[in-house]
Design a protein around this motif. Structure first.
Motif, PDB file in Angstrom:
ATOM      1  N   VAL A  17       8.375   7.159  69.408  1.00 44.26           N
ATOM      2  CA  VAL A  17       9.042   5.704  69.481  1.00 44.26           C
ATOM      3  C   VAL A  17       8.380   5.041  68.469  1.00 44.26           C
ATOM      4  O   VAL A  17       8.964   3.891  67.907  1.00 44.26           O
ATOM      5  CB  VAL A  17       9.003   5.110  70.961  1.00 44.26           C
ATOM      6  CG1 VAL A  17       9.715   3.685  71.075  1.00 44.26           C
ATOM      7  CG2 VAL A  17       9.494   5.998  72.143  1.00 44.26           C
ATOM      8  N   ASN A  18       7.094   4.932  68.166  1.00 44.66           N
ATOM      9  CA  ASN A  18       6.282   4.254  67.400  1.00 44.66           C
ATOM     10  C   ASN A  18       6.880   4.516  66.006  1.00 44.66           C
ATOM     11  O   ASN A  18       7.167   3.607  65.190  1.00 44.66           O
ATOM     12  CB  ASN A  18       4.877   4.457  67.496  1.00 44.66           C
ATOM     13  CG  ASN A  18       4.043   3.641  66.579  1.00 44.66           C
ATOM     14  OD1 ASN A  18       4.467   2.489  66.536  1.00 44.66           O
ATOM     15  ND2 ASN A  18       3.038   4.107  65.958  1.00 44.66           N
ATOM     16  N   GLU A  19       7.220   5.779  65.463  1.00 41.70           N
ATOM     17  CA  GLU A  19       7.802   6.115  64.388  1.00 41.70           C
ATOM     18  C   GLU A  19       9.265   5.326  63.992  1.00 41.70           C
ATOM     19  O   GLU A  19       9.292   4.853  62.916  1.00 41.70           O
ATOM     20  CB  GLU A  19       8.036   7.773  64.289  1.00 41.70           C
ATOM     21  CG  GLU A  19       6.831   8.413  63.855  1.00 41.70           C
ATOM     22  CD  GLU A  19       7.097   9.798  63.956  1.00 41.70           C
ATOM     23  OE1 GLU A  19       8.221  10.298  63.495  1.00 41.70           O
ATOM     24  OE2 GLU A  19       6.175  10.729  64.461  1.00 41.70           O
ATOM     25  N   ASP A  20       9.962   5.188  65.211  1.00 42.92           N
ATOM     26  CA  ASP A  20      11.245   4.627  65.102  1.00 42.92           C
ATOM     27  C   ASP A  20      10.981   2.903  64.811  1.00 42.92           C
ATOM     28  O   ASP A  20      11.856   2.365  63.869  1.00 42.92           O
ATOM     29  CB  ASP A  20      12.327   4.448  66.397  1.00 42.92           C
ATOM     30  CG  ASP A  20      12.783   6.205  66.613  1.00 42.92           C
ATOM     31  OD1 ASP A  20      12.592   6.991  65.509  1.00 42.92           O
ATOM     32  OD2 ASP A  20      13.345   6.499  67.533  1.00 42.92           O
ATOM     33  N   ILE A  21       9.966   2.314  65.377  1.00 43.27           N
ATOM     34  CA  ILE A  21       9.556   0.869  65.325  1.00 43.27           C
ATOM     35  C   ILE A  21       9.153   0.889  63.757  1.00 43.27           C
ATOM     36  O   ILE A  21       9.675  -0.027  63.290  1.00 43.27           O
ATOM     37  CB  ILE A  21       8.643   0.558  66.345  1.00 43.27           C
ATOM     38  CG1 ILE A  21       9.094   0.511  67.624  1.00 43.27           C
ATOM     39  CG2 ILE A  21       8.072  -0.732  65.774  1.00 43.27           C
ATOM     40  CD1 ILE A  21       7.893   0.602  68.640  1.00 43.27           C
ATOM     41  N   ARG A  22       8.281   1.881  63.090  1.00 41.48           N
ATOM     42  CA  ARG A  22       7.577   1.602  62.036  1.00 41.48           C
ATOM     43  C   ARG A  22       9.047   1.528  60.951  1.00 41.48           C
ATOM     44  O   ARG A  22       8.899   1.027  59.899  1.00 41.48           O
ATOM     45  CB  ARG A  22       6.653   2.637  61.659  1.00 41.48           C
ATOM     46  CG  ARG A  22       5.428   2.284  62.473  1.00 41.48           C
ATOM     47  CD  ARG A  22       4.420   3.348  62.125  1.00 41.48           C
ATOM     48  NE  ARG A  22       3.151   2.947  62.660  1.00 41.48           N
ATOM     49  CZ  ARG A  22       2.116   2.035  62.339  1.00 41.48           C
ATOM     50  NH1 ARG A  22       2.378   1.754  61.108  1.00 41.48           N
ATOM     51  NH2 ARG A  22       1.076   2.151  62.990  1.00 41.48           N
ATOM     52  N   ALA A  23      10.054   2.661  60.865  1.00 39.04           N
ATOM     53  CA  ALA A  23      10.829   2.706  60.330  1.00 39.04           C
ATOM     54  C   ALA A  23      11.946   1.638  60.503  1.00 39.04           C
ATOM     55  O   ALA A  23      12.583   1.200  59.276  1.00 39.04           O
ATOM     56  CB  ALA A  23      11.796   4.040  60.881  1.00 39.04           C
ATOM     57  N   LEU A  24      11.971   1.065  61.633  1.00 32.64           N
ATOM     58  CA  LEU A  24      13.024   0.080  61.714  1.00 32.64           C
ATOM     59  C   LEU A  24      12.451  -1.153  60.878  1.00 32.64           C
ATOM     60  O   LEU A  24      13.184  -2.061  60.236  1.00 32.64           O
ATOM     61  CB  LEU A  24      13.152  -0.605  63.112  1.00 32.64           C
ATOM     62  CG  LEU A  24      13.894  -1.762  63.557  1.00 32.64           C
ATOM     63  CD1 LEU A  24      15.510  -1.511  63.006  1.00 32.64           C
ATOM     64  CD2 LEU A  24      13.903  -2.180  64.846  1.00 32.64           C
ATOM     65  N   TRP A  25      11.160  -1.513  60.774  1.00 27.88           N
ATOM     66  CA  TRP A  25      10.508  -2.727  60.411  1.00 27.88           C
ATOM     67  C   TRP A  25       9.461  -2.313  59.255  1.00 27.88           C
ATOM     68  O   TRP A  25       8.450  -2.371  59.287  1.00 27.88           O
ATOM     69  CB  TRP A  25       9.971  -3.532  61.349  1.00 27.88           C
ATOM     70  CG  TRP A  25       9.612  -4.996  61.013  1.00 27.88           C
ATOM     71  CD1 TRP A  25       9.966  -5.626  59.546  1.00 27.88           C
ATOM     72  CD2 TRP A  25       9.400  -6.026  61.864  1.00 27.88           C
ATOM     73  NE1 TRP A  25       9.504  -6.721  59.838  1.00 27.88           N
ATOM     74  CE2 TRP A  25       9.243  -7.413  61.117  1.00 27.88           C
ATOM     75  CE3 TRP A  25       9.104  -6.194  63.375  1.00 27.88           C
ATOM     76  CZ2 TRP A  25       8.837  -8.296  61.360  1.00 27.88           C
ATOM     77  CZ3 TRP A  25       8.480  -7.354  63.812  1.00 27.88           C
ATOM     78  CH2 TRP A  25       8.570  -8.476  62.895  1.00 27.88           C
ATOM     79  N   HIS A  26      10.111  -1.648  58.180  1.00 30.28           N
ATOM     80  CA  HIS A  26       9.285  -0.870  56.969  1.00 30.28           C
ATOM     81  C   HIS A  26       8.559  -2.087  56.190  1.00 30.28           C
ATOM     82  O   HIS A  26       7.503  -1.681  55.518  1.00 30.28           O
ATOM     83  CB  HIS A  26      10.032   0.045  56.352  1.00 30.28           C
ATOM     84  CG  HIS A  26      11.123  -0.826  55.669  1.00 30.28           C
ATOM     85  ND1 HIS A  26      12.413  -0.918  56.193  1.00 30.28           N
ATOM     86  CD2 HIS A  26      11.181  -1.217  54.355  1.00 30.28           C
ATOM     87  CE1 HIS A  26      13.082  -1.631  55.271  1.00 30.28           C
ATOM     88  NE2 HIS A  26      12.517  -1.574  54.359  1.00 30.28           N
ATOM     89  N   ASP A  27       9.048  -3.206  56.074  1.00 27.84           N
ATOM     90  CA  ASP A  27       8.456  -4.509  55.528  1.00 27.84           C
ATOM     91  C   ASP A  27       8.324  -5.741  56.354  1.00 27.84           C
ATOM     92  O   ASP A  27       9.159  -6.382  56.505  1.00 27.84           O
ATOM     93  CB  ASP A  27       9.198  -4.581  54.058  1.00 27.84           C
ATOM     94  CG  ASP A  27       8.443  -5.781  53.272  1.00 27.84           C
ATOM     95  OD1 ASP A  27       7.533  -6.154  53.578  1.00 27.84           O
ATOM     96  OD2 ASP A  27       9.185  -5.906  52.119  1.00 27.84           O
ATOM     97  N   PRO A  28       7.066  -5.987  56.604  1.00 27.69           N
ATOM     98  CA  PRO A  28       6.879  -7.061  57.473  1.00 27.69           C
ATOM     99  C   PRO A  28       7.119  -8.423  56.933  1.00 27.69           C
ATOM    100  O   PRO A  28       7.341  -9.352  57.528  1.00 27.69           O
ATOM    101  CB  PRO A  28       5.127  -6.932  57.944  1.00 27.69           C
ATOM    102  CG  PRO A  28       4.679  -6.112  57.083  1.00 27.69           C
ATOM    103  CD  PRO A  28       5.721  -4.982  56.351  1.00 27.69           C
ATOM    104  N   ARG A  29       7.170  -8.542  55.651  1.00 25.16           N
ATOM    105  CA  ARG A  29       7.439  -9.637  54.889  1.00 25.16           C
ATOM    106  C   ARG A  29       9.001  -9.924  55.100  1.00 25.16           C
ATOM    107  O   ARG A  29       9.336 -11.146  54.937  1.00 25.16           O
ATOM    108  CB  ARG A  29       7.074  -9.765  53.390  1.00 25.16           C
ATOM    109  CG  ARG A  29       5.538  -9.314  53.153  1.00 25.16           C
ATOM    110  CD  ARG A  29       5.375  -9.091  51.855  1.00 25.16           C
ATOM    111  NE  ARG A  29       6.070  -7.622  51.295  1.00 25.16           N
ATOM    112  CZ  ARG A  29       6.160  -7.144  50.310  1.00 25.16           C
ATOM    113  NH1 ARG A  29       5.482  -7.793  49.226  1.00 25.16           N
ATOM    114  NH2 ARG A  29       6.656  -6.136  50.213  1.00 25.16           N
TER     115      ARG A  29
END
Length: 59
Positions: A17-29
């Protein structure tokens, strides 16, 4: 119907699930769209449930 899966529901590991979260929001800017925010919230809920499921009660 309850939004929370029952105890017998298949649950993905927190790491997946964490991988999906990171893929969704790949650029926090860059902000998320409304649909992406809804998906992010759903993934956070799923991740928290997976983390709780991994906790082993003390003896």
């Amino acid at each position: 119907m309850s939004p929370n899966p029952g105890p017998r529901a298949a649950m993905r590991p927190a790491a997946a699930v964490n991988e999906d979260i990171r893929a969704l929001w790949h650029d926090p800017r860059v902000g998320l769209t409304g649909d992406q925010r809804a998906t992010h919230e759903r993934l956070l809920t799923e991740w928290a449930a997976a983390v709780r499921a991994d906790v082993v009660p003390a003896a």
